[in-house]
Motif scaffolding. Structure first.
Motif, PDB file in Angstrom:
ATOM      1  N   ALA A  21      28.156  28.398  -5.206  1.00 56.76           N
ATOM      2  CA  ALA A  21      27.443  27.814  -4.271  1.00 56.76           C
ATOM      3  C   ALA A  21      28.328  26.106  -4.202  1.00 56.76           C
ATOM      4  O   ALA A  21      28.213  25.733  -2.938  1.00 56.76           O
ATOM      5  CB  ALA A  21      26.141  27.545  -4.418  1.00 56.76           C
ATOM      6  N   VAL A  22      28.864  25.669  -5.244  1.00 58.17           N
ATOM      7  CA  VAL A  22      29.167  24.332  -5.101  1.00 58.17           C
ATOM      8  C   VAL A  22      30.830  24.360  -4.904  1.00 58.17           C
ATOM      9  O   VAL A  22      31.351  23.218  -4.692  1.00 58.17           O
ATOM     10  CB  VAL A  22      28.937  23.471  -6.453  1.00 58.17           C
ATOM     11  CG1 VAL A  22      27.404  23.364  -6.680  1.00 58.17           C
ATOM     12  CG2 VAL A  22      29.498  24.188  -7.784  1.00 58.17           C
ATOM     13  N   SER A  23      31.648  25.220  -5.163  1.00 53.13           N
ATOM     14  CA  SER A  23      32.834  25.540  -4.940  1.00 53.13           C
ATOM     15  C   SER A  23      33.596  26.243  -3.951  1.00 53.13           C
ATOM     16  O   SER A  23      35.013  26.171  -3.963  1.00 53.13           O
ATOM     17  CB  SER A  23      33.290  25.661  -6.476  1.00 53.13           C
ATOM     18  OG  SER A  23      33.167  26.959  -6.688  1.00 53.13           O
ATOM     19  N   LEU A  24      32.953  27.085  -3.087  1.00 52.23           N
ATOM     20  CA  LEU A  24      33.486  28.032  -2.318  1.00 52.23           C
ATOM     21  C   LEU A  24      33.792  26.984  -1.059  1.00 52.23           C
ATOM     22  O   LEU A  24      33.029  26.064  -0.713  1.00 52.23           O
ATOM     23  CB  LEU A  24      32.678  29.008  -1.919  1.00 52.23           C
ATOM     24  CG  LEU A  24      32.520  30.154  -2.860  1.00 52.23           C
ATOM     25  CD1 LEU A  24      31.834  31.052  -2.399  1.00 52.23           C
ATOM     26  CD2 LEU A  24      34.004  30.637  -2.980  1.00 52.23           C
ATOM     27  N   TYR A  28      24.091  34.652 -16.586  1.00 55.78           N
ATOM     28  CA  TYR A  28      25.512  34.747 -16.170  1.00 55.78           C
ATOM     29  C   TYR A  28      25.139  34.614 -14.585  1.00 55.78           C
ATOM     30  O   TYR A  28      25.923  34.046 -13.979  1.00 55.78           O
ATOM     31  CB  TYR A  28      26.219  35.997 -16.661  1.00 55.78           C
ATOM     32  CG  TYR A  28      27.483  36.080 -16.049  1.00 55.78           C
ATOM     33  CD1 TYR A  28      28.577  36.013 -16.872  1.00 55.78           C
ATOM     34  CD2 TYR A  28      27.370  36.710 -14.557  1.00 55.78           C
ATOM     35  CE1 TYR A  28      29.658  36.259 -16.476  1.00 55.78           C
ATOM     36  CE2 TYR A  28      28.901  36.883 -14.095  1.00 55.78           C
ATOM     37  CZ  TYR A  28      30.009  36.532 -15.003  1.00 55.78           C
ATOM     38  OH  TYR A  28      31.342  36.767 -14.640  1.00 55.78           O
ATOM     39  N   GLY A  29      24.179  35.346 -14.181  1.00 54.46           N
ATOM     40  CA  GLY A  29      24.206  35.170 -12.836  1.00 54.46           C
ATOM     41  C   GLY A  29      23.697  33.898 -12.250  1.00 54.46           C
ATOM     42  O   GLY A  29      24.289  33.602 -11.194  1.00 54.46           O
ATOM     43  N   ALA A  30      22.660  33.202 -13.064  1.00 54.14           N
ATOM     44  CA  ALA A  30      22.513  31.929 -12.253  1.00 54.14           C
ATOM     45  C   ALA A  30      23.719  30.967 -12.552  1.00 54.14           C
ATOM     46  O   ALA A  30      23.895  30.084 -11.392  1.00 54.14           O
ATOM     47  CB  ALA A  30      21.143  31.126 -13.202  1.00 54.14           C
ATOM     48  N   LEU A  31      24.304  30.952 -13.469  1.00 54.28           N
ATOM     49  CA  LEU A  31      25.312  30.200 -13.645  1.00 54.28           C
ATOM     50  C   LEU A  31      26.677  30.371 -12.699  1.00 54.28           C
ATOM     51  O   LEU A  31      27.177  29.563 -12.032  1.00 54.28           O
ATOM     52  CB  LEU A  31      25.958  30.237 -14.944  1.00 54.28           C
ATOM     53  CG  LEU A  31      25.074  29.673 -16.125  1.00 54.28           C
ATOM     54  CD1 LEU A  31      25.692  29.896 -17.556  1.00 54.28           C
ATOM     55  CD2 LEU A  31      25.258  27.801 -16.084  1.00 54.28           C
ATOM     56  N   LEU A  32      27.058  31.594 -12.407  1.00 53.26           N
ATOM     57  CA  LEU A  32      27.896  31.954 -11.127  1.00 53.26           C
ATOM     58  C   LEU A  32      27.296  31.571 -10.134  1.00 53.26           C
ATOM     59  O   LEU A  32      28.062  31.331  -9.264  1.00 53.26           O
ATOM     60  CB  LEU A  32      28.010  33.709 -11.333  1.00 53.26           C
ATOM     61  CG  LEU A  32      29.240  34.332 -10.589  1.00 53.26           C
ATOM     62  CD1 LEU A  32      30.665  33.670 -10.643  1.00 53.26           C
ATOM     63  CD2 LEU A  32      29.172  35.809 -10.550  1.00 53.26           C
ATOM     64  N   ALA A  87      39.101  34.442 -13.938  1.00 53.05           N
ATOM     65  CA  ALA A  87      40.179  34.620 -13.072  1.00 53.05           C
ATOM     66  C   ALA A  87      39.595  34.167 -11.686  1.00 53.05           C
ATOM     67  O   ALA A  87      40.684  34.141 -10.797  1.00 53.05           O
ATOM     68  CB  ALA A  87      40.204  36.205 -13.068  1.00 53.05           C
ATOM     69  N   MET A  88      38.482  33.989 -11.385  1.00 54.23           N
ATOM     70  CA  MET A  88      38.007  33.316 -10.189  1.00 54.23           C
ATOM     71  C   MET A  88      38.040  31.995  -9.840  1.00 54.23           C
ATOM     72  O   MET A  88      38.006  31.445  -8.907  1.00 54.23           O
ATOM     73  CB  MET A  88      36.438  33.838  -9.797  1.00 54.23           C
ATOM     74  CG  MET A  88      36.251  35.412  -9.859  1.00 54.23           C
ATOM     75  SD  MET A  88      34.350  35.642  -9.572  1.00 54.23           S
ATOM     76  CE  MET A  88      34.062  35.051  -8.071  1.00 54.23           C
ATOM     77  N   ALA A 148      32.898  28.616 -10.896  1.00 53.75           N
ATOM     78  CA  ALA A 148      32.831  30.018 -11.271  1.00 53.75           C
ATOM     79  C   ALA A 148      32.916  30.020 -12.746  1.00 53.75           C
ATOM     80  O   ALA A 148      32.083  30.928 -13.577  1.00 53.75           O
ATOM     81  CB  ALA A 148      33.653  31.021 -10.556  1.00 53.75           C
ATOM     82  N   ALA A 149      33.844  29.306 -13.186  1.00 53.98           N
ATOM     83  CA  ALA A 149      33.935  28.996 -14.791  1.00 53.98           C
ATOM     84  C   ALA A 149      32.942  28.882 -15.375  1.00 53.98           C
ATOM     85  O   ALA A 149      32.528  28.823 -16.816  1.00 53.98           O
ATOM     86  CB  ALA A 149      35.111  28.212 -15.176  1.00 53.98           C
TER      87      ALA A 149
END
Length: 291
Positions: A288-291, A279-283, A231-232, A239-240
């Motif tokens: 970091a790369v898409s905001l 999950y935390g590392a991937l999120l 959803a993000m 974030a996916a």
């Protein structure tokens, strides 16, 4: 006198992802929004770790003096096992809280956001009154709600804020799945102890709901974060990436839903911690790369 290994066990290392993952996610937001500060991130991590260890020692102390830990299935407790005196464990807990307060004050000073003092004070109070005081809220089925707030919303949003000095909607969104995964650790832990907690008068959410509903709640806490990551995508497309951690949820969910009890749930707790870290590392990378 407890040995260093016993003190380490009493700090409950398997729960530390609850402190690490929120800071990772908040830092991911800070990087994505161009406000990353490595030393502020490190201070935020130390504050989170000290609060987590402090609440673990405080829980050990409070449950120990009440006799709640006299018959445990899970890992050893310092007071309950008589490895350390209640006074020693209380001193360790208060020392952790004091150190967290000092480091947190540094972040308050550099950001000049004095309202953060109130948030920090609330976090320390929540850590103590979980099982401490005459009316501990952890004995009244409110533990998961507090974990969601203070090991989800507050540290994710707070970590991003002390670096960017701005409140972020992205951080708030990221705090929801992080908070749910933190809750899952407490849910499976309380599921393991549901029998002994009920007998000792500790009315955790697991005791109130009963084991079957608690198992469903645990599964939801692990599955919903993946839906939120998807959803993000409009906000942060990468974030996916967090969905790549989904296979790690299969084994613990199967174990819990199959009716595992007692020691069998310790393995599920360990697997939950690994899922939480992945999950935390991937999120974090995705933010970091898409905001």
């Amino acid at each position: 006198m407890a040995t260093p290994a016993q003190w380490l066990a009493g700090a409950r290392p398997r729960t530390l992802p609850n402190a690490i993952v929120p800071v990772m996610a908040g830092t991911g937001v800070a990087i994505g929004e161009g406000g990353f500060s490595w030393w502020r991130a490190v201070l935020a991590l130390l504050v989170a770790l000290l609060l987590q260890i402090g609440v673990n020692y405080a829980n050990d102390y409070s449950d120990g003096i009440r006799g709640t830990d006299d018959q445990r299935v899970g890992p050893m407790r310092l007071v309950g096992s008589r490895a350390a005196t209640p006074r020693q464990v209380l001193t360790a807990a208060l020392g952790c809280f004091a150190a967290a307060a000092v480091l947190g004050l540094v972040l308050v000073v550099v950001t000049r956001a004095w309202w953060v003092l109130l948030v920090g004070a609330a976090a320390i109070a929540a850590a103590w009154f979980y099982t401490g005081g005459s009316r501990p809220y952890g004995y009244r089925a409110l533990g998961e709600a507090a974990v969601f707030v203070f090991f989800g919303v507050v540290p994710v949003v707070g970590t991003a804020f002390v670096q960017t000095e701005q409140l972020s909607w992205a951080a708030l969104a990221a705090s929801v799945p992080v908070g749910l995964l933190s809750c899952s650790m407490l849910v499976v832990n309380n599921l393991r102890d549901v029998g002994t907690d009920g007998e000792s008068g500790k009315r955790t959410l697991a005791v109130v709901l009963g084991a079957p509903r608690t198992r469903t709640l645990y599964a939801a806490c692990l599955v919903v974060p993946f839906a939120i990551a998807l959803a993000m995508v409009p906000l942060a497309p990468a974030a996916a990436l967090a969905v790549l951690a989904a296979p790690l949820a299969i084994s613990p969910v199967r174990t819990v839903l199959a009716g595992a009890v007692g020691p069998a749930l310790i393995g599920a707790l360990q697997q939950t911690g690994k899922l939480q870290m992945a999950y935390g590392a991937l999120l974090t990378i995705g933010l970091a790369v898409s905001l």
